[in-house]
Structures are given as structure tokens and as C-alpha cells.
Design a protein around this motif. Sequence first.
Motif, PDB file in Angstrom:
ATOM      1  N   LYS A  18      -1.412   2.784  -2.588  1.00  0.00           N
ATOM      2  CA  LYS A  18      -2.144   4.032  -2.389  1.00  0.00           C
ATOM      3  C   LYS A  18      -1.240   5.249  -2.253  1.00  0.00           C
ATOM      4  O   LYS A  18      -1.639   6.354  -2.616  1.00  0.00           O
ATOM      5  N   LYS A  77      -3.200  -2.448  -4.886  1.00  0.00           N
ATOM      6  CA  LYS A  77      -3.381  -1.979  -3.515  1.00  0.00           C
ATOM      7  C   LYS A  77      -2.549  -0.739  -3.190  1.00  0.00           C
ATOM      8  O   LYS A  77      -2.748  -0.123  -2.138  1.00  0.00           O
ATOM      9  N   ASN A 109      -5.449   2.464  -7.751  1.00  0.00           N
ATOM     10  CA  ASN A 109      -5.994   3.023  -6.511  1.00  0.00           C
ATOM     11  C   ASN A 109      -5.038   4.011  -5.825  1.00  0.00           C
ATOM     12  O   ASN A 109      -5.213   4.330  -4.649  1.00  0.00           O
ATOM     13  N   ASN A 118      -8.597   7.790  -8.250  1.00  0.00           N
ATOM     14  CA  ASN A 118      -8.670   8.176  -6.837  1.00  0.00           C
ATOM     15  C   ASN A 118      -7.537   9.101  -6.406  1.00  0.00           C
ATOM     16  O   ASN A 118      -7.425   9.443  -5.227  1.00  0.00           O
ATOM     17  N   GLU A 164       0.814  -1.221   0.000  1.00  0.00           N
ATOM     18  CA  GLU A 164       0.000   0.000   0.000  1.00  0.00           C
ATOM     19  C   GLU A 164       0.844   1.266   0.000  1.00  0.00           C
ATOM     20  O   GLU A 164       0.396   2.311  -0.488  1.00  0.00           O
TER      21      GLU A 164
END
Length: 465
Positions: free
Chosen positions: A231, A229, A250, A271, A208
Motif C-alpha cells: 500500500k 498487499k 492496491n 486506489n 504492505e
Amino acid sequence: MAKRQTNLAKIVHPSSKITNQKRINLSQDRLSDLPDEILVSILSLLKLEERQRTSILSRRWRYLWTFVTCNLVFDKSRLQPVWEKYKCHEISIADFRTALYSERSKFIVWVNDVLELHQGDTIDEFRVFFDMDGTFSAVLDNWIRFSMRKKVKKLSLNLLSLGRHKYSLTSQPFQSYSLESLTDLSLTSVEVTGEVLEYILSNCPFIEILHVEISRSLMNLKTSCPLPKLKHLKIIFCQNLKHIQIHAINLVSFKYFGCETTRILLGDIPNFVSLSVMDSYVGYSFKNRCPMSHYFSQLETLELMILRFFRFPKLPKLRNLRLLKLDIHRLFLDGIPCCTSFLTASPMLQRIVLKVTLINLELFVGLNDPQMDGEINVRRDTCPHQCLKVVELIGFVGCFADMQLALYLINKATSLEKIIVYTQRLSLGEILHDSSYIKKKLAAATACAKKLETSLAPGVELLIL
């Protein structure tokens, strides 16, 4: 005889009763009555060295701390006293290096002892923050293997080495282990190539957060497989980096401090809302319409570090921007035109943070601006900003430029709710031997900040820190 003892018991001094009661309470160790699982949970709230100290409480407590699975954080706190003496010129560079060598040896023994005693099956975080160079590659590799065996979630290496030979990370410590538990990888002052990173990332389906800082070996960051995954991505001061190409649908935030010519391809990132870059790259992006410029319209947070003379280009519309952070060197950019450009381009902006940095401390101690004590007239803005609610000014010294900028923002923001002024951003006492003059200047800066209150609308809060 028994009757006499009973009577004597009734004539005990009140203070003695209290003392006896305390002794009874001390003899009843209610904490140790708790199950081991709860005690381990309580220990997880403590720092590592504090946990270790509990081993002397009793035989039962001796190894309880070794079952904690939340984190193993080995930081430079042991080196801090020596570092403080060196910064204040109390010891020479030779003495500092000697002390560093000694503390590093103790640090390695400490870490190895903790790892050998650890009984937990997993750990959430494994962090090393210390001066370690390539001489200790075998030691660092073994520590990484340990974290992999424990199915670590967050792995962080910050090896701010004073030596020239930095530690080079290879794929070897990660081989033979599953990396599926790893969600956060942070590497600072670690030499790592694009090939090694690709190997790690291709085996981390749940990664992440990726943070790589100060690595000359990183020239290309490419992944052959998607990172669904991922971010948060931070790539900072990797001076030889030429190409970033990842597929992270993402991705939410991206921080990039580096060369403006680095080609960055992030693909479709619906996003994506937070961007942090240096002046050169944002100017290059705006002027050349590079791929990164396509994401500006969806940003909610934008952070810029302006380190050199910089002629700001015309900004595109930032319709979704809510938070703007500007780190400005005082000599390189006039704050008002810069703020005007962003406020015009960002109609929905709610918070602005201005961090003003001095190039030379003499500029601070020499700020005897005669206009600072007089009245500063700022024209009422004909195009007020309707959404700006919070203004933060960091590094405020109270000179004419600071007061003018603060009053400009106060007049510009018709919905202002709070203005926060930080007057002590620089730790000047550590740099100058005679800090009395500095203290006077800081007091003067606070006094100037208080003058802003007369220009605030009723209900607007002024906070001076």
C-alpha cells in the motif's frame, strides 16, 4: 493492661493514622496480584529500557519484561547527549568519534543481552536506529535472523553511519525462515541491491509498506511477482536508481525523492491517492507526460519539495486533490504564483501546508524589511477558491513576502475556517551562541502573525505556534 492499651489506641494523633494507613497500602502490592498475562500487557506500553527497570521490583518481576511481544526498539537515545555536545561545539570531532565508539560497544552489548533474554514467541516490531557501519555486518545479520525467528511484522534498520563503509544487506539472513509475517520493511543508510530486494519481496506475500532510503547499491527495483498487499512505497535519495517496476494494484501512496530520469512503472493502481516528489521530478512528469503523470487526476494528497530554482510548468487538472503540501526554499520560488497555479488546478482543495525554508540563517537575522511594519495591500481576488478551509504556514518570519502570501491566501479562500502559523521551525538557539537577537526576531514574527487577525472574516480561527 489490655484495657489501658485500648484506651491508648484511641488517643493516637490523626497524622499518625494517615501514616499507618499509607504503610498498610504500600504493603499491599495490588499490581502484583494481577495475572502474568495482564502484567505483560501493561509492560508492553512502556519503552524497552523502562520495561527492563521493572526487573528489580521483585523476584516475580525479574523476567516478566522478556515476554513482551509488541516491539523491540533500540534507538540512538544513548548517543543523544554526546551528539548534542558535538552540535554545540563543546567537543571536537575526534572526541565525538571516541565517544561514539564507546557508546556503540555498549549499544551492541545491550541489544545482545535483550535478545538473549527475550522469551516471547513473536514480536510485532524490531527496530535498530544507531550509527552502525559495515564493520558490524555479522552482528547486524544475527539481529535480523533473530527477528525472522520471532516472526517479526515490522523490520526497521536506520544505520546513519558516519563511516564510509556502510552495511550491505544480503539475502543470507533471511534464508531458512518464513517471511510471511513481514508486513513492513524499512531500510535507511543500508546498501541493498535490487536482486536482494526482489528475493525478500518475492517471499513476503503480505508486505504492505516498503521504505528504502540512501542506498547507492539500488539501481533497479523490479519484482517478478505481484505485490497485492503493498500500500505504501517510499524510495528516497537512492542516487543510482534507474528503474522502478512493480505490480501493486492496491498501492495507496508513493514517495519518491530522486533523479527525474528514473523510469517508474507502477501499472494499474486504482486506489492510488497520495504522491510525494521533489521539484525536478514533478516538472519532468508534467512536461514529458511520463507514466506517473497518468495518476495525477486521481490524487487526493500531493507533497512537493522545491529545492532549487524551478519554473513551474502548466499544471493538469487535479480534480480530486484535497491536501497540498509545499516545501519551498525562499530564494527559489515566489509563493504566490505557485499557490495560484495549484489553487486554479485544484478546485476541491481543502487544506494547504506551506513550509518555507531559508537557505542561509543570515537571511533570517537580516530580515529588516521596512515594508514589514507598514500596511500591505492585497487585491481582492476575482476568482476566489470555494473549498479551501485550512491554511498552515511553517517557517513564518513576518517579512513582507510572508505577510503578502498569508494575506493572499486569506483573500483567496472564501470558506476559510482556520489559519495556523508556525514561527519557530528553526532551532536557532543551537546554532548561534547569542540567541537574544533571534528571540527578538521570533517575537517580531509572532507580532506580525497577530496582525493577520484584522484581515480574517468573523469565525475564522488564527492559531500561532
